[in-house]
Scaffold this active site. Structure first.
Site, PDB file in Angstrom:
ATOM      1  N   GLU A  76     -30.069  -5.497 -10.637  1.00 46.52           N
ATOM      2  CA  GLU A  76     -30.160  -5.474  -9.170  1.00 46.52           C
ATOM      3  C   GLU A  76     -30.619  -4.132  -8.599  1.00 46.52           C
ATOM      4  O   GLU A  76     -31.039  -4.059  -7.437  1.00 46.52           O
ATOM      5  CB  GLU A  76     -28.787  -5.822  -8.557  1.00 46.52           C
ATOM      6  CG  GLU A  76     -27.736  -4.716  -8.725  1.00 46.52           C
ATOM      7  CD  GLU A  76     -26.382  -5.061  -8.099  1.00 46.52           C
ATOM      8  OE1 GLU A  76     -25.887  -6.182  -8.345  1.00 46.52           O
ATOM      9  OE2 GLU A  76     -25.824  -4.217  -7.377  1.00 46.52           O
ATOM     10  N   THR A 117     -18.677 -12.051  -8.570  1.00 42.32           N
ATOM     11  CA  THR A 117     -18.794 -11.061  -7.493  1.00 42.32           C
ATOM     12  C   THR A 117     -18.375  -9.687  -8.016  1.00 42.32           C
ATOM     13  O   THR A 117     -18.083  -8.791  -7.232  1.00 42.32           O
ATOM     14  CB  THR A 117     -17.917 -11.416  -6.270  1.00 42.32           C
ATOM     15  OG1 THR A 117     -16.550 -11.510  -6.699  1.00 42.32           O
ATOM     16  CG2 THR A 117     -18.341 -12.714  -5.631  1.00 42.32           C
ATOM     17  N   ARG A 135      -6.721  -6.259  -8.021  1.00 44.32           N
ATOM     18  CA  ARG A 135      -6.569  -6.401  -6.556  1.00 44.32           C
ATOM     19  C   ARG A 135      -7.312  -7.620  -6.028  1.00 44.32           C
ATOM     20  O   ARG A 135      -6.783  -8.401  -5.233  1.00 44.32           O
ATOM     21  CB  ARG A 135      -7.097  -5.137  -5.875  1.00 44.32           C
ATOM     22  CG  ARG A 135      -6.337  -3.871  -6.247  1.00 44.32           C
ATOM     23  CD  ARG A 135      -7.055  -2.658  -5.703  1.00 44.32           C
ATOM     24  NE  ARG A 135      -6.474  -1.426  -6.189  1.00 44.32           N
ATOM     25  CZ  ARG A 135      -6.846  -0.817  -7.314  1.00 44.32           C
ATOM     26  NH1 ARG A 135      -7.816  -1.328  -8.061  1.00 44.32           N
ATOM     27  NH2 ARG A 135      -6.275   0.305  -7.687  1.00 44.32           N
ATOM     28  N   HIS A 177     -25.165  -8.307  -3.285  1.00 48.22           N
ATOM     29  CA  HIS A 177     -24.049  -7.343  -3.323  1.00 48.22           C
ATOM     30  C   HIS A 177     -23.458  -7.131  -1.924  1.00 48.22           C
ATOM     31  O   HIS A 177     -23.394  -6.018  -1.415  1.00 48.22           O
ATOM     32  CB  HIS A 177     -24.507  -6.019  -3.936  1.00 48.22           C
ATOM     33  CG  HIS A 177     -23.398  -5.349  -4.710  1.00 48.22           C
ATOM     34  ND1 HIS A 177     -23.570  -4.820  -5.962  1.00 48.22           N
ATOM     35  CD2 HIS A 177     -22.088  -5.133  -4.405  1.00 48.22           C
ATOM     36  CE1 HIS A 177     -22.431  -4.299  -6.386  1.00 48.22           C
ATOM     37  NE2 HIS A 177     -21.518  -4.484  -5.456  1.00 48.22           N
ATOM     38  N   GLN A 178     -23.033  -8.240  -1.369  1.00 45.22           N
ATOM     39  CA  GLN A 178     -22.615  -8.284   0.029  1.00 45.22           C
ATOM     40  C   GLN A 178     -21.106  -8.471   0.177  1.00 45.22           C
ATOM     41  O   GLN A 178     -20.564  -8.326   1.275  1.00 45.22           O
ATOM     42  CB  GLN A 178     -23.359  -9.477   0.664  1.00 45.22           C
ATOM     43  CG  GLN A 178     -23.125  -9.725   2.111  1.00 45.22           C
ATOM     44  CD  GLN A 178     -23.672 -11.088   2.531  1.00 45.22           C
ATOM     45  OE1 GLN A 178     -24.514 -11.661   1.851  1.00 45.22           O
ATOM     46  NE2 GLN A 178     -23.189 -11.604   3.637  1.00 45.22           N
ATOM     47  N   ALA A 179     -20.430  -8.779  -0.940  1.00 43.00           N
ATOM     48  CA  ALA A 179     -19.026  -9.194  -0.826  1.00 43.00           C
ATOM     49  C   ALA A 179     -18.149  -8.139  -0.162  1.00 43.00           C
ATOM     50  O   ALA A 179     -17.198  -8.456   0.547  1.00 43.00           O
ATOM     51  CB  ALA A 179     -18.482  -9.555  -2.205  1.00 43.00           C
ATOM     52  N   PHE A 180     -18.472  -6.886  -0.364  1.00 42.09           N
ATOM     53  CA  PHE A 180     -17.640  -5.802   0.202  1.00 42.09           C
ATOM     54  C   PHE A 180     -17.871  -5.615   1.694  1.00 42.09           C
ATOM     55  O   PHE A 180     -17.109  -4.901   2.356  1.00 42.09           O
ATOM     56  CB  PHE A 180     -17.984  -4.467  -0.490  1.00 42.09           C
ATOM     57  CG  PHE A 180     -19.283  -3.867   0.013  1.00 42.09           C
ATOM     58  CD1 PHE A 180     -20.500  -4.344  -0.421  1.00 42.09           C
ATOM     59  CD2 PHE A 180     -19.272  -2.839   0.960  1.00 42.09           C
ATOM     60  CE1 PHE A 180     -21.692  -3.814   0.065  1.00 42.09           C
ATOM     61  CE2 PHE A 180     -20.454  -2.313   1.448  1.00 42.09           C
ATOM     62  CZ  PHE A 180     -21.668  -2.803   0.991  1.00 42.09           C
ATOM     63  N   ASP A 229     -23.105 -12.554  -6.608  1.00 40.69           N
ATOM     64  CA  ASP A 229     -23.307 -11.516  -5.592  1.00 40.69           C
ATOM     65  C   ASP A 229     -23.829 -10.246  -6.258  1.00 40.69           C
ATOM     66  O   ASP A 229     -24.130  -9.274  -5.574  1.00 40.69           O
ATOM     67  CB  ASP A 229     -21.963 -11.236  -4.887  1.00 40.69           C
ATOM     68  CG  ASP A 229     -22.108 -10.260  -3.729  1.00 40.69           C
ATOM     69  OD1 ASP A 229     -22.983 -10.495  -2.876  1.00 40.69           O
ATOM     70  OD2 ASP A 229     -21.360  -9.258  -3.678  1.00 40.69           O
ATOM     71  N   ARG A 256     -19.559  -7.476 -11.380  1.00 43.07           N
ATOM     72  CA  ARG A 256     -20.719  -6.654 -11.758  1.00 43.07           C
ATOM     73  C   ARG A 256     -21.686  -7.542 -12.540  1.00 43.07           C
ATOM     74  O   ARG A 256     -21.252  -8.365 -13.372  1.00 43.07           O
ATOM     75  CB  ARG A 256     -20.308  -5.460 -12.629  1.00 43.07           C
ATOM     76  CG  ARG A 256     -19.695  -4.300 -11.863  1.00 43.07           C
ATOM     77  CD  ARG A 256     -20.701  -3.609 -10.921  1.00 43.07           C
ATOM     78  NE  ARG A 256     -20.108  -2.500 -10.188  1.00 43.07           N
ATOM     79  CZ  ARG A 256     -19.568  -2.579  -8.969  1.00 43.07           C
ATOM     80  NH1 ARG A 256     -19.548  -3.739  -8.328  1.00 43.07           N
ATOM     81  NH2 ARG A 256     -19.081  -1.510  -8.374  1.00 43.07           N
TER      82      ARG A 256
END
Ligand code: NAD
Length: 340
Positions: free
Chosen positions: A264, A233, A154, A296-299, A259, A235
């Site tokens: 983390e 971006t 996706r 971990h901001q991409a979402f 990301d 894992r």
């Protein structure tokens, strides 16, 4: 259903409470991450709702089962933090949010690529310090460059289209299941070694599995174009960060935007600005001018938060009614579709 929500931030709470009006679950919010130390907070809750850095390993799962938990509802697409075999053994179902906003992650990825290629993050820091020079900010046109997209599900498919159709890049894709729509759109597929060797920019969008763990490591980097840029971006553990530090030090790798980071879990989503961070690899990465790290901001868009809440609360409602779980994750599901 009574649901305990781990790793809760204010934005999670606001969105889940707002969307729960349509579902009527009893939500109890906990700020800590789920670990063996915090698992007692889940006792008596049939449903445990977790995020990317909550630990659902065998030991935690044993406690959850003993405490009456029957469903783990992940507010995420990735499920590499869940021991599915243990979940099955303890009779705990697992659901996730397979697709909330692939656009959120794809758009952020393109942003990271642009920032890395043109030094936008450095320019921002400079002008804030009244340094208006351009030395060291020389970039290159993305147009005409080769970008390798590893994983064209996706998110990767959107990134591939944006770069090929929007910027005129030569996109080279790699996936265990090539996407016929992308092929029809003129995107070329290659095996991984050829993609790695031919790309000016490599961006990772495959899931973390035993097959993809440390997909980028010393040996991979040795076959990259000198000065190639790497973006992740997906894992953190797709990359061996220590090998990447060495490659950045000797200039073999031209830049890195991440990301996600393998270690983390105890760092991202927290304000540690008053503390000593003991992760030497991350600290070294943050010192390079050609490295850009986001946590971990991409979402993180309004649309994604709402979609995550609706899908999660809906799955819990289906579970309560004893209906089949459309977004269940089981070993059988993965065997059929390794990326799911
Ligand atoms: P997806 O399942 O739609 O696509 C993953 C693709 O990877 C599939 O096409 C699959 O065939 C392919 N794949 C599987 N194994 C592979 C391998 N060994 N080599 C090459 N390709 C392989 O997933 P998606 O929704 O596009 O998400 C991709 C990843 O992005 C997720 O696994 C998740 O870890 C990560 N993600 C990150 C964030 C964030 O905020 N940074 C948010 C959502 C998802």
């Amino acid at each position: 259903m009574r649901v305990v929500v781990f790793s809760t931030k204010g934005y999670d709470r606001r969105t889940l409470e707002d969307r729960n009006g349509a579902f009527g679950h009893e939500l109890v919010f906990q700020e800590p991450r789920l670990t063996l130390a915090t698992v007692p907070l889940a006792t008596g809750f049939p449903v445990v709702c977790g995020f990317v850095n909550d630990v659902f390993d065998e030991a935690v799962m044993e406690h959850l089962a003993a405490g009456g938990t029957r469903l783990i509802a992940l507010r995420a697409a990735g499920f590499n933090n869940v021991d599915l075999r243990a979940a099955a053994r303890f009779g705990i179902a697992v659901v996730r949010v397979p697709a909330y906003s692939p656009h959120a992650v794809a758009e952020f990825t393109v942003g990271l690529i642009l920032s890395l290629v043109r030094g936008i993050h450095r320019a921002h820091a400079r002008t804030r310090a009244n340094n208006f020079t351009l030395d060291g900010l020389l970039g290159f046109d993305l147009h005409g460059r080769t970008v390798g997209v590893v994983g064209t599900g996706r998110i990767g498919a959107l990134v591939a289209r944006a770069l090929a159709l929007g910027f005129g890049c030569h996109v080279l894709a790699h996936d265990v299941r090539p996407d016929p729509d992308l092929l029809a759109a003129g995107i070329r597929y290659a095996d991984l070694p050829n993609l790695i060797a031919a790309s000016d920019v490599i961006t990772l969008h495959c899931p973390l599995t035993p097959a993809t763990r440390h997909l980028v490591r010393r040996e991979t980097i040795a076959t990259m174009r000198p000065g190639a840029l790497l973006v992740n971006t997906s894992r953190g553990a797709l990359i061996d960060a220590e090998d990447v530090v060495e490659a950045l030090k000797d200039g073999r790798l031209g830049g890195l935007a991440i990301d996600v980071y393998e270690q983390e879990a105890d760092l991202f989503f927290e304000d540690l600005s008053n503390e000593i961070v003991r992760d030497d690899t991350l600290q070294r990465l943050l010192m390079f001018p050609n490295v850009l790290v986001t946590s971990h901001q991409a979402f993180f868009t309004q649309e994604a938060l709402v979609a995550i809440a609706d899908t999660t609360l809906g799955s819990i409602a289906s579970f309560a009614r004893g209906e089949p779980l459309a977004h269940a994750v089981t070993e059988a599901v993965i065997a059929k579709a390794p990326a799911a």
